[in-house]
Scaffold this active site. Structure first.
Site, PDB file in Angstrom:
ATOM      1  CD  GLU A  14      96.132  67.580  66.307  1.00 20.55           C
ATOM      2  OE1 GLU A  14      96.245  69.190  66.688  1.00 20.55           O
ATOM      3  OE2 GLU A  14      94.597  67.225  67.699  1.00 20.55           O
ATOM      4  CG  ASP A  21      91.805  64.670  76.128  1.00 21.19           C
ATOM      5  OD1 ASP A  21      90.924  65.141  75.505  1.00 21.19           O
ATOM      6  OD2 ASP A  21      93.645  63.827  76.346  1.00 21.19           O
ATOM      7  CE1 TYR A  26      93.596  72.875  70.426  1.00 21.14           C
ATOM      8  CE2 TYR A  26      94.663  71.449  69.085  1.00 21.14           C
ATOM      9  CZ  TYR A  26      93.323  71.806  69.845  1.00 21.14           C
ATOM     10  OH  TYR A  26      92.052  70.961  69.601  1.00 21.14           O
TER      11      TYR A  26
END
Length: 256
Positions: free
Chosen positions: A41, A52, A167
């Protein structure tokens, strides 16, 4: 192109492109592939990476400060595709850089660079019509995120709109390493499986996976494990010239 996990479990390695440099990202990715990563990725650095944790935020800030842009990351994808034709490559980005380039233009550029798929962290399946059409036109696999808080109707929509893999997020919150996997990770994968199994769609589990025991555990109920923050942290503390070897060794250890 299809995204194939050659081993069980598959291993997806996330890298923030351009940290510590574009050439280093290429070399680190090659080391990861050569030591057992099925999919790379390539994270597009962004100035406001809200999903994040601090490790990937810092990497993104460093890459942005170096002037790394979406076009540069596509260039790394092109180099990886030439060097390792069989590797899975997923462009990983927030929506903003893609919108700036233009969704159709981005999808065409990603295909031309040799990417297999795209994951846009803040693209929700309910608003993805234009994006999905452009992805289909360029034979790219859209990868969507599925969270433990998602109701079954949403998991079904995510499965039906995804290609390559789904995912699954092991927990709610931001990215980052953890000592143990979240308890609801297996329950989410079990719920998702009801919708992905008829489609033959693999499930990769990420967020918090950081060691070989985690990977082994994930392999008992999911198809692949995603390693992100642990890799980015290792790169952060390594000398740039030593980072590829350090990452290669770490990936080999995860493979056990």
């Amino acid at each position: 192109m299809p995204i194939n996990f050659k081993q069980k479990p598959g291993l997806v390695a996330y890298l923030t492109a351009g940290d510590p440099g574009l050439a280093a990202t290429r070399d680190i990715a090659l080391a990861a592939i050569d030591n057992g990563a099925d999919v790379i990725e390539l994270g597009v650095p962004f100035s406001d990476p809200l999903a994040d944790g601090p490790v990937i935020q810092r990497a993104s800030e460093r890459a942005v400060a170096r002037g790394v842009r979406l076009a540069d990351v596509l260039g790394v994808a092109r180099e990886l595709r030439k060097a390792r034709p069989q590797c899975g490559i997923v462009m990983f980005s927030y929506l903003n850089p893609v919108v700036r380039m233009g969704v159709s233009q981005f999808c065409a550029a990603a295909k031309d660079a040799g990417a297999d798929g795209v994951l846009l962290t803040d693209m929700i399946v309910e608003e993805a019509g234009e994006y999905l059409a452009a992805m289909k036109d360029n034979d790219l696999a859209p990868v969507f995120l599925a969270a433990p808080t998602s109701p079954d109707a949403r998991l079904k929509a995510i499965a039906e709109s995804s290609k390559g893999f789904v995912y699954a997020i092991s927990r709610v919150g931001i990215t980052g390493t953890r000592q143990k996997l979240a308890d609801d990770a297996e329950a989410l994968v079990r719920r998702l499986r009801a919708f992905t199994k008829p489609l033959g769609l693999p499930i990769a589990l990420g967020f918090g996976i950081s060691n070989a025991d985690h990977v082994k555990t994930v392999g008992q109920f999911a198809d692949a494990a995603v390693i992100g923050s642990a890799l980015v942290a290792l790169i952060e503390k390594s000398e740039p010239a030593e980072a590829p070897a350090a990452v290669g060794k770490f990936i080999a250890e995860l493979r056990g």
